[in-house]
Write a protein that holds these residues in place. Structure first.
Motif, PDB file in Angstrom:
ATOM      1  N   PHE A   6       0.807  -1.215   0.000  1.00  0.00           N
ATOM      2  CA  PHE A   6       0.000   0.000   0.000  1.00  0.00           C
ATOM      3  C   PHE A   6       0.844   1.270   0.000  1.00  0.00           C
ATOM      4  N   ASP A   7       2.109   1.138  -0.344  1.00  0.00           N
ATOM      5  CA  ASP A   7       3.032   2.268  -0.414  1.00  0.00           C
ATOM      6  C   ASP A   7       3.188   2.660  -1.886  1.00  0.00           C
ATOM      7  N   VAL A   8       2.524   3.752  -2.280  1.00  0.00           N
ATOM      8  CA  VAL A   8       2.499   4.139  -3.688  1.00  0.00           C
ATOM      9  C   VAL A   8       3.905   4.372  -4.238  1.00  0.00           C
ATOM     10  N   GLU A   9       4.758   5.002  -3.449  1.00  0.00           N
ATOM     11  CA  GLU A   9       6.106   5.282  -3.932  1.00  0.00           C
ATOM     12  C   GLU A   9       6.869   3.983  -4.193  1.00  0.00           C
ATOM     13  N   HIS A  10       6.797   3.049  -3.259  1.00  0.00           N
ATOM     14  CA  HIS A  10       7.472   1.756  -3.422  1.00  0.00           C
ATOM     15  C   HIS A  10       6.950   1.030  -4.665  1.00  0.00           C
ATOM     16  N   GLN A  11       5.642   0.992  -4.824  1.00  0.00           N
ATOM     17  CA  GLN A  11       5.052   0.280  -5.963  1.00  0.00           C
ATOM     18  C   GLN A  11       5.436   0.927  -7.288  1.00  0.00           C
ATOM     19  N   LEU A  12       5.432   2.261  -7.343  1.00  0.00           N
ATOM     20  CA  LEU A  12       5.779   2.948  -8.587  1.00  0.00           C
ATOM     21  C   LEU A  12       7.264   2.808  -8.919  1.00  0.00           C
ATOM     22  N   VAL A  13       8.099   2.816  -7.889  1.00  0.00           N
ATOM     23  CA  VAL A  13       9.536   2.611  -8.125  1.00  0.00           C
ATOM     24  C   VAL A  13       9.771   1.200  -8.664  1.00  0.00           C
ATOM     25  N   ILE A 160       0.856   9.788 -17.086  1.00  0.00           N
ATOM     26  CA  ILE A 160       0.189  10.885 -17.806  1.00  0.00           C
ATOM     27  C   ILE A 160      -0.033  12.060 -16.851  1.00  0.00           C
ATOM     28  N   LEU A 161      -0.526  11.773 -15.650  1.00  0.00           N
ATOM     29  CA  LEU A 161      -0.748  12.847 -14.669  1.00  0.00           C
ATOM     30  C   LEU A 161       0.557  13.566 -14.329  1.00  0.00           C
ATOM     31  N   PHE A 162       1.643  12.806 -14.154  1.00  0.00           N
ATOM     32  CA  PHE A 162       2.932  13.422 -13.846  1.00  0.00           C
ATOM     33  C   PHE A 162       3.353  14.379 -14.967  1.00  0.00           C
ATOM     34  N   GLY A 169       6.375  16.399  -6.246  1.00  0.00           N
ATOM     35  CA  GLY A 169       7.261  15.813  -5.230  1.00  0.00           C
ATOM     36  C   GLY A 169       7.300  14.297  -5.333  1.00  0.00           C
ATOM     37  N   LEU A 170       6.129  13.687  -5.475  1.00  0.00           N
ATOM     38  CA  LEU A 170       6.057  12.227  -5.638  1.00  0.00           C
ATOM     39  C   LEU A 170       6.769  11.817  -6.916  1.00  0.00           C
ATOM     40  N   ASN A 171       6.525  12.536  -7.990  1.00  0.00           N
ATOM     41  CA  ASN A 171       7.152  12.225  -9.268  1.00  0.00           C
ATOM     42  C   ASN A 171       8.680  12.246  -9.140  1.00  0.00           C
ATOM     43  N   LYS A 172       9.212  13.254  -8.470  1.00  0.00           N
ATOM     44  CA  LYS A 172      10.668  13.368  -8.301  1.00  0.00           C
ATOM     45  C   LYS A 172      11.213  12.210  -7.462  1.00  0.00           C
ATOM     46  N   ARG A 173      10.532  11.893  -6.347  1.00  0.00           N
ATOM     47  CA  ARG A 173      10.988  10.789  -5.489  1.00  0.00           C
ATOM     48  C   ARG A 173      10.937   9.464  -6.242  1.00  0.00           C
ATOM     49  N   VAL A 174       9.882   9.251  -7.012  1.00  0.00           N
ATOM     50  CA  VAL A 174       9.752   8.010  -7.784  1.00  0.00           C
ATOM     51  C   VAL A 174      10.867   7.928  -8.821  1.00  0.00           C
ATOM     52  N   GLY A 177      14.088   7.121  -7.132  1.00  0.00           N
ATOM     53  CA  GLY A 177      14.073   5.709  -6.719  1.00  0.00           C
ATOM     54  C   GLY A 177      14.267   4.769  -7.895  1.00  0.00           C
ATOM     55  N   ILE A 178      13.661   5.109  -9.024  1.00  0.00           N
ATOM     56  CA  ILE A 178      13.820   4.298 -10.238  1.00  0.00           C
ATOM     57  C   ILE A 178      15.287   4.310 -10.669  1.00  0.00           C
ATOM     58  N   GLY A 179      15.896   5.474 -10.628  1.00  0.00           N
ATOM     59  CA  GLY A 179      17.316   5.582 -10.985  1.00  0.00           C
ATOM     60  C   GLY A 179      18.185   4.697 -10.113  1.00  0.00           C
ATOM     61  N   VAL A 180      17.914   4.678  -8.805  1.00  0.00           N
ATOM     62  CA  VAL A 180      18.671   3.837  -7.872  1.00  0.00           C
ATOM     63  C   VAL A 180      18.474   2.363  -8.213  1.00  0.00           C
ATOM     64  N   GLU A 181      17.234   1.957  -8.472  1.00  0.00           N
ATOM     65  CA  GLU A 181      16.943   0.548  -8.779  1.00  0.00           C
ATOM     66  C   GLU A 181      17.582   0.117 -10.097  1.00  0.00           C
ATOM     67  N   ILE A 182      17.554   0.989 -11.086  1.00  0.00           N
ATOM     68  CA  ILE A 182      18.174   0.653 -12.377  1.00  0.00           C
ATOM     69  C   ILE A 182      19.688   0.521 -12.213  1.00  0.00           C
TER      70      ILE A 182
END
Length: 197
Positions: A6-13, A160-162, A169-174, A177-182
């Protein structure tokens, strides 16, 4: 681990780490909604339990409502999305409703389910091509089937919303996080290649 569900940031990353190539993202923008829509069409034919109310309402030639499994899935998906991100989930309701209502109507057409099944298969082929050719990484569903299948439509919606300026703020954090995971993935792949030599 349940809390991460239920953590949107974790799921999106998680999802975004598998979708960083612009061509692959564009393919997903088109074919993820298509997969959801065709799934709704195909599943219109599934038998429903007796406890489901027998409700059918034709809105017009292109939209209809049935109380069936696709409706239940649409409600559950949207509830999950609203838990993840209340505003983003609420903004997704019209898109989900339009997808469900048009899919229900389409399923009543002669050969509607057959046509949807062909489009469904083509959409999956495009998804795999996007991952294999453009992204050069296996799809997320190989690591987390449920997360990938359930989260994919919402991820596309939020992308699309981003782009329209939603939740910067969420978009930047995601994206961070994506950069770190990649970077982790690339290091692991380089380590595998080095060990194989």
């Amino acid at each position: 681990m349940v809390s991460k569900l239920f953590d949107v940031e974790h799921q999106l990353v998680f999802y975004g780490a598998y979708h960083s190539n612009k061509v692959n993202v564009a393919i997903h923008m088109v074919f993820v909604p298509t997969i959801l829509w065709t799934s709704f069409v195909i599943c219109q034919t599934l038998p429903v339990p007796e406890i489901f109310p027998k409700i059918h309402y034709t809105i017009n030639n292109f939209m209809a409502f049935d109380f069936n499994w696709p409706f239940v899935v649409a409600v559950l998906y949207n509830l999950y999305y609203m838990i993840l991100d209340p505003v983003g989930g609420l903004l997704y309701v019209p898109e989900m409703a339009l997808s469900l209502l048009t899919a229900t109507s389409f399923a009543y057409r002669q050969d509607g389910v057959k046509q949807a099944a062909i489009l469904h298969a083509l959409s999956w082929i495009m998804q795999f091509l996007g991952h294999g050719v453009a992204e050069k990484r296996a799809p997320a569903l190989l690591d987390n089937l449920l997360g990938a299948l359930v989260l994919a439509p919402f991820f596309v919606h939020l992308e699309i919303l981003f782009k329209l300026g939603y939740a910067p703020g969420l978009n930047k954090r995601v994206n961070n996080g994506i950069g770190v995971e990649i970077a982790k993935f690339r290091r692991a792949e380089a380590e595998k290649r080095r060990k194989a030599e």
